[in-house]
Scaffold this active site. Structure first.
Site, PDB file in Angstrom:
ATOM      1  N   LYS A  96     -33.738 -33.314  14.811  1.00 14.57           N
ATOM      2  CA  LYS A  96     -33.770 -34.682  15.346  1.00 14.57           C
ATOM      3  C   LYS A  96     -35.115 -35.363  15.111  1.00 14.57           C
ATOM      4  O   LYS A  96     -35.377 -36.423  15.672  1.00 14.57           O
ATOM      5  CB  LYS A  96     -33.483 -34.660  16.849  1.00 14.57           C
ATOM      6  CG  LYS A  96     -32.156 -34.014  17.226  1.00 14.57           C
ATOM      7  CD  LYS A  96     -32.045 -33.861  18.732  1.00 14.57           C
ATOM      8  CE  LYS A  96     -30.875 -32.963  19.117  1.00 14.57           C
ATOM      9  NZ  LYS A  96     -30.869 -32.650  20.553  1.00 14.57           N
ATOM     10  N   ARG A 146     -26.933 -30.277  31.989  1.00 21.97           N
ATOM     11  CA  ARG A 146     -26.333 -31.315  31.156  1.00 21.97           C
ATOM     12  C   ARG A 146     -24.821 -31.311  31.351  1.00 21.97           C
ATOM     13  O   ARG A 146     -24.207 -30.262  31.554  1.00 21.97           O
ATOM     14  CB  ARG A 146     -26.625 -31.067  29.673  1.00 21.97           C
ATOM     15  CG  ARG A 146     -28.092 -30.963  29.329  1.00 21.97           C
ATOM     16  CD  ARG A 146     -28.766 -32.317  29.359  1.00 21.97           C
ATOM     17  NE  ARG A 146     -30.153 -32.259  28.938  1.00 21.97           N
ATOM     18  CZ  ARG A 146     -31.189 -32.227  29.788  1.00 21.97           C
ATOM     19  NH1 ARG A 146     -30.981 -32.230  31.084  1.00 21.97           N
ATOM     20  NH2 ARG A 146     -32.416 -32.182  29.337  1.00 21.97           N
ATOM     21  N   PRO A 180     -30.238 -40.078  20.643  1.00 20.36           N
ATOM     22  CA  PRO A 180     -30.208 -39.777  19.213  1.00 20.36           C
ATOM     23  C   PRO A 180     -30.174 -38.287  18.903  1.00 20.36           C
ATOM     24  O   PRO A 180     -31.028 -37.532  19.344  1.00 20.36           O
ATOM     25  CB  PRO A 180     -31.491 -40.424  18.690  1.00 20.36           C
ATOM     26  CG  PRO A 180     -31.695 -41.585  19.583  1.00 20.36           C
ATOM     27  CD  PRO A 180     -31.240 -41.114  20.931  1.00 20.36           C
ATOM     28  N   GLU A 181     -29.132 -37.890  18.205  1.00 21.35           N
ATOM     29  CA  GLU A 181     -28.994 -36.521  17.736  1.00 21.35           C
ATOM     30  C   GLU A 181     -29.041 -36.584  16.208  1.00 21.35           C
ATOM     31  O   GLU A 181     -29.375 -37.626  15.665  1.00 21.35           O
ATOM     32  CB  GLU A 181     -27.669 -35.919  18.234  1.00 21.35           C
ATOM     33  CG  GLU A 181     -27.541 -36.001  19.749  1.00 21.35           C
ATOM     34  CD  GLU A 181     -26.224 -35.473  20.284  1.00 21.35           C
ATOM     35  OE1 GLU A 181     -25.631 -34.591  19.648  1.00 21.35           O
ATOM     36  OE2 GLU A 181     -25.781 -35.955  21.334  1.00 21.35           O
TER      37      GLU A 181
END
Length: 285
Positions: free
Chosen positions: A54, A275, A2-3
């Site tokens: 967020k 990432r 979730p962003e």
DNA sequence: CTTGTACCCTGACCGC
DNA sequence: TGCGGTCAGGGTACAA
């Protein structure tokens, strides 16, 4: 996963379902996830739902709030007393959650006076919920160090100033919540692709024109994400148990070796700050 | 100060 | 079928 767009979709769902609901009980099944005094919010009703980057802040009628961060795998799911057939159908079992709640990943259960319930599920247990006086929310280190939100309190001029303050790769810059809040891996990759900027470049090396292009791209991908109800790539679901569809509209995220939609050259994957970064080495310069 | 890395955790996936 | 290894990533603690 979730962003900003996923959390904003959650916020809207919570607002729609919980505004005015009065808390009868909160059952905490995993104490490490929940901090604060439950007694101070029992009997109170939700009066506002805010989002900062967020993170969520759910305000109650007695000057207390519940701050929450769902991290990677947290889900807020609302259910009426008796689940209707439609609710069960909307509930997506492939996302790791069966139609029955609570399940083994349910760590907190809110019960309201009308019998409805809100479940907090979290497979990896990275998320958190905290009860605290509303005035203290922004003293929490997480909130006090958060940068501006690109969809509410950030101008292109301010964005460029912050950009100039960092020599980190621009991809890392976008994901640094202290610089700007809300952008994670998916939207950082897509914003850089959309603005045709090489993710490896130092943030401060961007020209004013490139900074403007990037800022507009960040806003565009976030708005697009919200319009599609977020991305259900891993196991994000909304408050009603349904999926978002931005995963069907990724520009480069997860597309290693596929043809660039602009120049047909293969999309490349590299690792930055641990990432995955996906980009087109030909048209992102 | 900045930048990089290990870690928290579990499910999915891959090779054998 | 199952086992071990690897990967995913938001935020943070800590090292360089």
């Amino acid at each position: 996963m979730p962003e900003l767009p996923e959390v904003e979709t959650m916020r809207r769902g919570l607002e729609k379902k919980l505004l005015g609901k009065k808390i009868q009980d909160i059952e905490v099944r995993l104490p490490t996830i929940f901090q604060g005094d439950i007694e101070s919010v029992v009997g109170e009703e939700f009066v506002a739902f805010q989002r900062f980057g967020k993170a969520l802040v759910m305000q109650l009628s007695n000057d207390h709030s519940i701050a929450a961060h769902v991290k990677m795998t947290g889900q807020f799911v609302y259910k009426e007393t008796k689940g209707t057939e439609k609710e069960v159908k909307n509930f997506h079992p492939k996302l790791g959650v069966g139609s029955e709640l609570p399940n083994k990943w349910t760590h907190v259960i809110f019960t309201f006076f009308d019998g409805s319930k809100l479940f907090y599920n979290d497979i990896r247990k990275f998320g958190w919920l905290k009860v605290l006086p509303t005035k203290d929310v922004h003293s929490l280190s997480f909130f006090s160090s958060l940068g501006p939100d690109p969809l509410s309190n950030l101008s292109v001029k301010k964005f460029y100033t912050i950009l100039q303050s960092s020599s980190a790769p621009v991809k890392n810059f976008l994901m640094n919540q202290q610089k700007i809040a809300g952008v994670g891996n998916i939207y950082a990759n897509d914003a850089l692709f959309l603005s045709r900027i090489d993710p490896r470049r130092s943030a401060k090396s961007l020209s004013e024109e490139e900074g403007k292009r990037l800022f507009e791209a960040v806003q565009a991908v976030l708005k697009k994400g919200i319009a599609y109800g977020g991305a259900s790539e891993i196991n994000y679901i909304n408050v009603e148990g349904g999926k978002g569809s931005y995963q069907d509209h990724f520009l480069v995220y997860g597309k290693e070796d596929e043809a660039c939609s602009r120049c047909q050259n293969p999309i490349r994957r590299i690792v930055q700050a641990g990432r995955s970064t996906f980009f087109c080495p030909v048209c992102q310069t």
